[in-house]
Write an enzyme that holds these catalytic residues in place. Structure first.
Site, short mmCIF file in Angstrom:
data_model
loop_
_atom_site.label_atom_id
_atom_site.label_comp_id
_atom_site.label_asym_id
_atom_site.label_seq_id
_atom_site.Cartn_x
_atom_site.Cartn_y
_atom_site.Cartn_z
CG HIS B 36 73.83 56.43 -27.75
ND1 HIS B 36 73.43 55.21 -27.24
CD2 HIS B 36 74.56 57.01 -26.76
CE1 HIS B 36 73.91 55.06 -26.02
NE2 HIS B 36 74.60 56.14 -25.70
CE LYS B 101 81.38 43.92 -27.31
NZ LYS B 101 82.45 43.73 -28.28
S1 SF4 Z 1 81.61 37.99 -27.42
FE1 SF4 Z 1 81.85 38.13 -29.62
S2 SF4 Z 1 79.81 38.24 -30.45
FE2 SF4 Z 1 79.70 38.69 -28.26
S3 SF4 Z 1 79.83 40.91 -28.09
FE3 SF4 Z 1 81.89 40.12 -27.95
S4 SF4 Z 1 82.68 40.19 -30.04
FE4 SF4 Z 1 80.47 40.35 -30.15
#
Ligand code: SF4
Lengths: 300, 191
Positions: B36, B101
């Site tokens: 990015h 996410k």
């Molecule tokens: S599950 Fe936990 S380790 Fe995996 S991306 Fe999400 S915050 Fe990070």
């Protein structure tokens, strides 16, 4: 046992600890997560998310592959016994070797960056990587526990200094409650909720964070010996689950699936409340090493 | 449940709304922090990104003795770190979607509206479920950034995501944030 043999056995044991931690969530965590996940209404964004989480837990175990690609900071807590003929230097070197092997085998991602050059350190070994805390204890065994803590949830960890005016949080347990809930609010879904909190009331800037993470070693069923903290732990979970943040922040009933709170003494002038947020991919395991350094039991 | 199949088009993107569960089949390009920043700073993209989807992901990659790559875990990484860059990359490269996410902020929301793009939320931490949807590693670019920061071209089938920012400018993240803020104020009696 000769030194060479000891070293090989130790490396094998630590390698297995890393593999198991990275690929398998401990049973107490799965039970707690499933209990809360069941509260979600069917056919919602939240239920869709937790179903994929559950599927992922099964798949990772079957494939013996990392639950999450962020295999995190490796936090080792090693309680050793000095009479067993192995020094902390030797333990440290065995742990480092096991980390290198675990990385080669893909149990761990190449996850260690030199903060000055920005270069990836392919072996995963470097300053504070892995992070190892030793403590001597009286009995004739070694207990080694490991937490893999990813960056997403680590980034939403926070330390408050009380009093904290915006939340009307004073220097007492009510004040602590307010800032802890604020931490959950600020995190939203970014720490991969549903999350699990490790909290420390008191201490200083560094011991507060250390203790908050140590709280994450407690089994889900472990009851807080202090009634007021036991009560606060429950209250935090109940209230957090009324915020409607839900799995991954999609909205829903399950925002937290646990909270453990410890305390350290503080100076008269400071009152810190430190919150470490653990994601749903709560990877921690522990092993007891027998006197021949093989694994004699798992702690979770 | 909706399907989004390659080649992706603006029409298909406009059809996606906040809250839709979408199964993607086709190409994805991984791009995280280093890529990015590189693209934002004017770096040349090694592939044509027009009408493509970027995936905020730093996969666990294994390479066997013959030099062949395989994916050993490929879930999304936190997207907010790309907030300063994302909208500019939408504009300059004409991407149609971003998978990640944790959601993104107001600049990206604006960008999605202006340049017809969606933010697709994958389940954080679901590395194995998601890597099982990767059928093939087609190629790797910008390898100097290291294996998890490089740009991997992936072929996926039925890759599960949920729309949390759509091209009309709605954001699930804003809604949930507002709602939870007012809930907390009620619970703590703060005005
Ligand atoms: S599950 Fe936990 S380790 Fe995996 S991306 Fe999400 S915050 Fe990070």
């Amino acid at each position: 046992m000769n030194k060479e043999k000891t070293k090989t056995v130790l490396i094998d044991s630590f390698l297995e600890l890393i593999r198991k931690t990275s690929a398998e969530l401990p049973p107490d965590i799965i039970t707690a997560l499933t209990y809360y996940a069941k509260q979600e209404d069917a056919n919602t964004k939240a239920s869709w998310a937790v179903e994929l989480m559950e599927e992922n837990i099964k798949l990772a175990k079957e494939k013996s592959a990392p639950l999450c690609q962020d295999t995190g900071s490796l936090l080792f807590y090693v309680d050793y016994h000095s009479g067993l003929g192995v020094s902390t230097l030797e333990l440290k070197s065995a742990i480092q070797k096991a980390v290198i092997l675990a990385t080669e085998k893909g149990y761990l991602r190449q996850n260690s960056i030199n903060s000055i050059t920005g270069k990836n350190e392919p072996s995963n070994v470097g300053p504070s990587h892995p992070h190892i805390l030793f403590e001597e204890q009286g009995e004739e065994f070694i207990d080694a526990r490991l937490i893999l803590k990813g960056g997403g949830c680590e980034n939403v960890g926070v330390q408050y200094s009380l009093p904290h005016a915006p939340l009307s949080a004073g220097r007492d347990l009510e004040g602590a409650k307010r800032v802890i809930l604020d931490a959950v609010l600020q995190a939203q879904g970014k720490g991969c909720s549903p999350g699990y909190l490790g909290v420390c009331i008191g201490g200083d800037r560094s011991s507060g964070y250390e203790e908050s993470k140590r709280q994450l070693l407690r089994a889900v069923s472990d009851e807080n010996p202090l009634p007021e903290l036991k009560h606060l732990e429950q209250e935090i979970v109940e209230m957090a689950n009324q915020l409607g943040i839900g799995p991954m922040g999609f909205g829903g009933k399950t925002t937290l699936f646990g909270c453990k709170i410890g305390h350290l003494n503080r100076l008269p002038a400071s009152f810190f409340v430190t919150i470490s947020y653990m994601c749903w991919s709560y990877r921690r395991q522990g092993m007891r090493l027998a006197s021949d350094f093989t694994i004699s039991k798992w702690h979770y | 449940m909706k399907k989004l199949n390659y080649p992706y088009t603006q029409e298909a993107i406009r059809d996606l709304q906040v809250g839709d569960v979408v199964m993607i089949s086709g190409k994805l390009f991984t791009a995280r922090d280093a890529v990015h920043k590189y693209l934002y700073d004017g770096g040349r993209s090694p592939v044509e990104l027009k009408n493509q989807i970027l995936y905020h992901c730093g996969p666990v990659i294994l390479q066997d003795a013959r030099g062949l790559y395989s994916v050993n875990g490929a879930g999304p990484t936190t997207s907010t770190r790309q907030e300063p860059y994302q909208s500019a990359i939408m504009e300059k490269h004409g991407i149609l979607g971003v998978i990640g996410k944790g959601g993104m902020g107001p600049k990206t929301l604006e960008g999605c509206k202006k340049f017809t793009c969606v933010y697709l939320h994958a389940i954080g931490g679901a590395a194995q479920v998601l890597s099982a949807k990767i059928e093939k590693i087609v190629g790797v670019y910008l390898k100097d950034f290291g294996p998890s920061e490089a740009m991997w071209e992936l072929e996926v089938r039925d890759f599960p995501v949920i729309v949390t920012i759509d091209a009309s400018g709605s954001s699930l993240h804003e809604d949930v944030k507002k709602h939870s803020e007012s809930r907390l104020k009620e619970l703590l009696n703060i005005r």
